[in-house]
Design a protein around this motif. Structure first.
Motif, PDB file in Angstrom:
ATOM      1  N   LEU A   4     -39.507  91.231  70.517  1.00  0.00           N
ATOM      2  CA  LEU A   4     -40.627  91.969  69.939  1.00  0.00           C
ATOM      3  C   LEU A   4     -40.325  92.238  68.479  1.00  0.00           C
ATOM      4  CD1 LEU A   4     -41.358  94.682  72.656  1.00  0.00           C
ATOM      5  CD2 LEU A   4     -42.554  92.523  72.294  1.00  0.00           C
ATOM      6  N   LYS A   5     -41.325  92.043  67.637  1.00  0.00           N
ATOM      7  CA  LYS A   5     -41.153  92.407  66.230  1.00  0.00           C
ATOM      8  C   LYS A   5     -42.484  92.897  65.686  1.00  0.00           C
ATOM      9  CE  LYS A   5     -41.605  87.639  64.677  1.00  0.00           C
ATOM     10  NZ  LYS A   5     -40.983  86.495  64.028  1.00  0.00           N
ATOM     11  N   ILE A   6     -42.389  93.723  64.659  1.00  0.00           N
ATOM     12  CA  ILE A   6     -43.572  94.248  63.983  1.00  0.00           C
ATOM     13  C   ILE A   6     -43.554  93.731  62.555  1.00  0.00           C
ATOM     14  CG2 ILE A   6     -44.735  96.332  63.149  1.00  0.00           C
ATOM     15  CD1 ILE A   6     -43.538  97.788  65.606  1.00  0.00           C
ATOM     16  N   ALA A  51     -48.877  94.055  62.935  1.00  0.00           N
ATOM     17  CA  ALA A  51     -49.022  93.396  64.233  1.00  0.00           C
ATOM     18  C   ALA A  51     -47.715  93.490  64.996  1.00  0.00           C
ATOM     19  CB  ALA A  51     -49.399  91.930  64.043  1.00  0.00           C
ATOM     20  N   LEU A  52     -47.828  93.723  66.281  1.00  0.00           N
ATOM     21  CA  LEU A  52     -46.684  93.625  67.183  1.00  0.00           C
ATOM     22  C   LEU A  52     -46.733  92.229  67.775  1.00  0.00           C
ATOM     23  CD1 LEU A  52     -44.287  94.951  68.647  1.00  0.00           C
ATOM     24  CD2 LEU A  52     -45.898  95.693  70.395  1.00  0.00           C
ATOM     25  N   ILE A  53     -45.641  91.523  67.627  1.00  0.00           N
ATOM     26  CA  ILE A  53     -45.567  90.138  68.090  1.00  0.00           C
ATOM     27  C   ILE A  53     -44.542  90.051  69.210  1.00  0.00           C
ATOM     28  CG2 ILE A  53     -45.055  87.764  67.407  1.00  0.00           C
ATOM     29  CD1 ILE A  53     -45.827  88.581  64.537  1.00  0.00           C
ATOM     30  N   ASP A  54     -44.956  89.468  70.310  1.00  0.00           N
ATOM     31  CA  ASP A  54     -44.081  89.232  71.453  1.00  0.00           C
ATOM     32  C   ASP A  54     -43.857  87.727  71.504  1.00  0.00           C
ATOM     33  OD1 ASP A  54     -42.716  89.060  73.835  1.00  0.00           O
ATOM     34  OD2 ASP A  54     -44.109  90.308  74.965  1.00  0.00           O
ATOM     35  N   GLY A  55     -42.651  87.300  71.171  1.00  0.00           N
ATOM     36  CA  GLY A  55     -42.378  85.869  71.044  1.00  0.00           C
ATOM     37  C   GLY A  55     -43.119  85.325  69.853  1.00  0.00           C
ATOM     38  N   ASP A  56     -44.140  84.515  70.099  1.00  0.00           N
ATOM     39  CA  ASP A  56     -44.941  83.987  68.990  1.00  0.00           C
ATOM     40  C   ASP A  56     -46.413  84.367  69.124  1.00  0.00           C
ATOM     41  OD1 ASP A  56     -45.447  82.370  71.148  1.00  0.00           O
ATOM     42  OD2 ASP A  56     -45.156  80.480  70.091  1.00  0.00           O
ATOM     43  N   HIS A  57     -46.700  85.426  69.904  1.00  0.00           N
ATOM     44  CA  HIS A  57     -48.083  85.867  70.120  1.00  0.00           C
ATOM     45  C   HIS A  57     -48.308  87.273  69.587  1.00  0.00           C
ATOM     46  CE1 HIS A  57     -48.902  82.410  72.662  1.00  0.00           C
ATOM     47  NE2 HIS A  57     -47.786  82.669  73.326  1.00  0.00           N
ATOM     48  N   LYS A  74     -50.607 115.908  53.196  1.00  0.00           N
ATOM     49  CA  LYS A  74     -50.241 114.485  53.101  1.00  0.00           C
ATOM     50  C   LYS A  74     -50.071 113.950  54.521  1.00  0.00           C
ATOM     51  CE  LYS A  74     -47.346 112.920  50.258  1.00  0.00           C
ATOM     52  NZ  LYS A  74     -46.179 112.533  49.486  1.00  0.00           N
ATOM     53  N   PHE A  75     -50.881 112.969  54.879  1.00  0.00           N
ATOM     54  CA  PHE A  75     -50.829 112.435  56.244  1.00  0.00           C
ATOM     55  C   PHE A  75     -51.186 110.957  56.253  1.00  0.00           C
ATOM     56  CE2 PHE A  75     -55.228 113.313  55.629  1.00  0.00           C
ATOM     57  CZ  PHE A  75     -55.952 112.521  56.512  1.00  0.00           C
ATOM     58  N   VAL A  76     -50.975 110.342  57.381  1.00  0.00           N
ATOM     59  CA  VAL A  76     -51.363 108.949  57.587  1.00  0.00           C
ATOM     60  C   VAL A  76     -52.488 108.938  58.613  1.00  0.00           C
ATOM     61  CG1 VAL A  76     -50.617 106.730  58.532  1.00  0.00           C
ATOM     62  CG2 VAL A  76     -49.143 107.965  56.926  1.00  0.00           C
ATOM     63  N   TRP A  77     -53.570 108.251  58.273  1.00  0.00           N
ATOM     64  CA  TRP A  77     -54.722 108.113  59.154  1.00  0.00           C
ATOM     65  C   TRP A  77     -54.636 106.759  59.850  1.00  0.00           C
ATOM     66  CZ3 TRP A  77     -58.219 111.162  61.208  1.00  0.00           C
ATOM     67  CH2 TRP A  77     -59.349 110.587  61.811  1.00  0.00           C
ATOM     68  N   VAL A  78     -54.646 106.767  61.171  1.00  0.00           N
ATOM     69  CA  VAL A  78     -54.669 105.528  61.943  1.00  0.00           C
ATOM     70  C   VAL A  78     -56.131 105.125  62.087  1.00  0.00           C
ATOM     71  CG1 VAL A  78     -54.079 104.388  64.113  1.00  0.00           C
ATOM     72  CG2 VAL A  78     -52.547 106.142  63.153  1.00  0.00           C
ATOM     73  N   CYS A  79     -56.504 104.059  61.415  1.00  0.00           N
ATOM     74  CA  CYS A  79     -57.884 103.568  61.431  1.00  0.00           C
ATOM     75  C   CYS A  79     -58.162 102.725  62.673  1.00  0.00           C
ATOM     76  CB  CYS A  79     -58.142 102.709  60.190  1.00  0.00           C
ATOM     77  SG  CYS A  79     -57.722 103.497  58.627  1.00  0.00           S
ATOM     78  N   ASP A  80     -57.168 101.962  63.080  1.00  0.00           N
ATOM     79  CA  ASP A  80     -57.330 100.990  64.162  1.00  0.00           C
ATOM     80  C   ASP A  80     -56.038 100.928  64.970  1.00  0.00           C
ATOM     81  OD1 ASP A  80     -59.851  99.821  62.848  1.00  0.00           O
ATOM     82  OD2 ASP A  80     -58.321  99.409  61.340  1.00  0.00           O
ATOM     83  N   LEU A  81     -56.156 100.932  66.282  1.00  0.00           N
ATOM     84  CA  LEU A  81     -55.011 100.706  67.157  1.00  0.00           C
ATOM     85  C   LEU A  81     -55.543 100.002  68.392  1.00  0.00           C
ATOM     86  CD1 LEU A  81     -51.981 101.111  67.803  1.00  0.00           C
ATOM     87  CD2 LEU A  81     -52.624 103.273  68.903  1.00  0.00           C
ATOM     88  N   VAL A  82     -55.086  98.783  68.616  1.00  0.00           N
ATOM     89  CA  VAL A  82     -55.602  98.000  69.737  1.00  0.00           C
ATOM     90  C   VAL A  82     -54.506  97.092  70.291  1.00  0.00           C
ATOM     91  CG1 VAL A  82     -56.541  96.208  68.190  1.00  0.00           C
ATOM     92  CG2 VAL A  82     -57.443  96.435  70.520  1.00  0.00           C
ATOM     93  N   THR A  83     -54.457  97.042  71.618  1.00  0.00           N
ATOM     94  CA  THR A  83     -53.593  96.100  72.321  1.00  0.00           C
ATOM     95  C   THR A  83     -54.494  95.063  72.978  1.00  0.00           C
ATOM     96  OG1 THR A  83     -51.909  97.772  72.746  1.00  0.00           O
ATOM     97  CG2 THR A  83     -51.883  95.843  74.174  1.00  0.00           C
ATOM     98  N   ASN A  90     -48.076  97.596  78.729  1.00  0.00           N
ATOM     99  CA  ASN A  90     -46.730  97.059  78.514  1.00  0.00           C
ATOM    100  C   ASN A  90     -45.957  97.860  77.475  1.00  0.00           C
ATOM    101  OD1 ASN A  90     -46.745  94.797  80.304  1.00  0.00           O
ATOM    102  ND2 ASN A  90     -48.106  93.736  78.879  1.00  0.00           N
ATOM    103  N   GLY A  91     -46.522  98.986  77.020  1.00  0.00           N
ATOM    104  CA  GLY A  91     -45.838  99.822  76.037  1.00  0.00           C
ATOM    105  C   GLY A  91     -46.060  99.402  74.595  1.00  0.00           C
ATOM    106  N   TYR A  92     -46.933  98.423  74.369  1.00  0.00           N
ATOM    107  CA  TYR A  92     -47.136  97.919  73.012  1.00  0.00           C
ATOM    108  C   TYR A  92     -47.820  98.942  72.104  1.00  0.00           C
ATOM    109  CZ  TYR A  92     -46.031  93.316  75.009  1.00  0.00           C
ATOM    110  OH  TYR A  92     -45.432  92.253  75.628  1.00  0.00           O
ATOM    111  N   GLY A  93     -48.821  99.656  72.626  1.00  0.00           N
ATOM    112  CA  GLY A  93     -49.494 100.675  71.818  1.00  0.00           C
ATOM    113  C   GLY A  93     -48.529 101.777  71.408  1.00  0.00           C
ATOM    114  N   LYS A  94     -47.698 102.197  72.342  1.00  0.00           N
ATOM    115  CA  LYS A  94     -46.699 103.232  72.044  1.00  0.00           C
ATOM    116  C   LYS A  94     -45.731 102.749  70.975  1.00  0.00           C
ATOM    117  CE  LYS A  94     -43.419 106.357  74.169  1.00  0.00           C
ATOM    118  NZ  LYS A  94     -42.886 106.912  75.412  1.00  0.00           N
ATOM    119  N   LYS A  95     -45.310 101.513  71.081  1.00  0.00           N
ATOM    120  CA  LYS A  95     -44.371 100.959  70.100  1.00  0.00           C
ATOM    121  C   LYS A  95     -45.004 100.925  68.703  1.00  0.00           C
ATOM    122  CE  LYS A  95     -40.843  97.423  69.857  1.00  0.00           C
ATOM    123  NZ  LYS A  95     -39.774  98.416  69.998  1.00  0.00           N
ATOM    124  N   LEU A  96     -46.259 100.500  68.612  1.00  0.00           N
ATOM    125  CA  LEU A  96     -46.920 100.433  67.307  1.00  0.00           C
ATOM    126  C   LEU A  96     -47.196 101.822  66.735  1.00  0.00           C
ATOM    127  CD1 LEU A  96     -49.574  97.578  67.165  1.00  0.00           C
ATOM    128  CD2 LEU A  96     -47.585  97.925  65.725  1.00  0.00           C
TER     129      LEU A  96
END
Length: 155
Positions: A4-6, A51-57, A74-83, A90-96
């Motif tokens: 997994l990589k971001i 993007a969270l990439i699992d292997g090459d996807h 001072k804050f960060v606004w999450v505009c988009d979060l989608v798995t 599979n825990g991808y949303g939590k990881k991102l």
């Protein structure tokens, strides 16, 4: 298990490659409009698309931007979060989202905030129960499509 990589998506090829996942969250966007909005937001609004990439996807995306307001400071606004719908639970949303939180801390921001559609009860449960987010407000929106009024008419 695949690696997994971001990565941050910065060039048009990478951004276009992620469209099929973003469209699951933003079905009202066609690819051309998506590309135009992401590129403009990156240039003018410090928007980051990762993007969270699992292997090459690509399996999940997060779009966020740093902001400063009197309410949040001072804050960060999450505009988009989608798995990707085929990769959920599979825990991808939590990881991102954890990545976004760490990015915010590392860059001197005090909190992370987001909004979620009223109908997205599974997402609300995720934010509150798995990510320990507090429900602090409602978000209101008014479209401003151009309207023609009679001369002298008050609206």
């Amino acid at each position: 298990m695949k690696e997994l990589k971001i990565i941050e998506l910065k060039n048009s090829a990478e951004i276009r490659w992620a469209f099929h996942i973003m469209q699951q969250l933003r079905p009202h966007l066609d690819e051309a409009t998506y590309m135009e909005l992401v590129m403009e937001a990156q240039k003018k609004d410090s928007y980051h698309l990762v993007a969270l990439i699992d292997g090459d996807h690509f399996v999940a995306l997060a779009g966020f931007k740093p902001m400063i307001t009197l309410y949040y400071g001072k804050f960060v606004w999450v505009c988009d979060l989608v798995t990707d719908v085929t990769q959920r639970s599979n825990g991808y949303g939590k990881k991102l989202l954890t990545f976004v939180q760490e990015w915010a801390k590392d860059n001197g921001y005090e909190s992370v905030a987001l909004s979620s559609g009223l109908q997205r009860t599974d997402a609300h449960r995720f934010y509150e129960e798995k990510m320990a987010y507090d429900k602090v407000s409602y978000v209101f929106k008014k479209g401003l499509r151009s309207c023609k009024h009679n001369e002298g008419e008050m609206s």
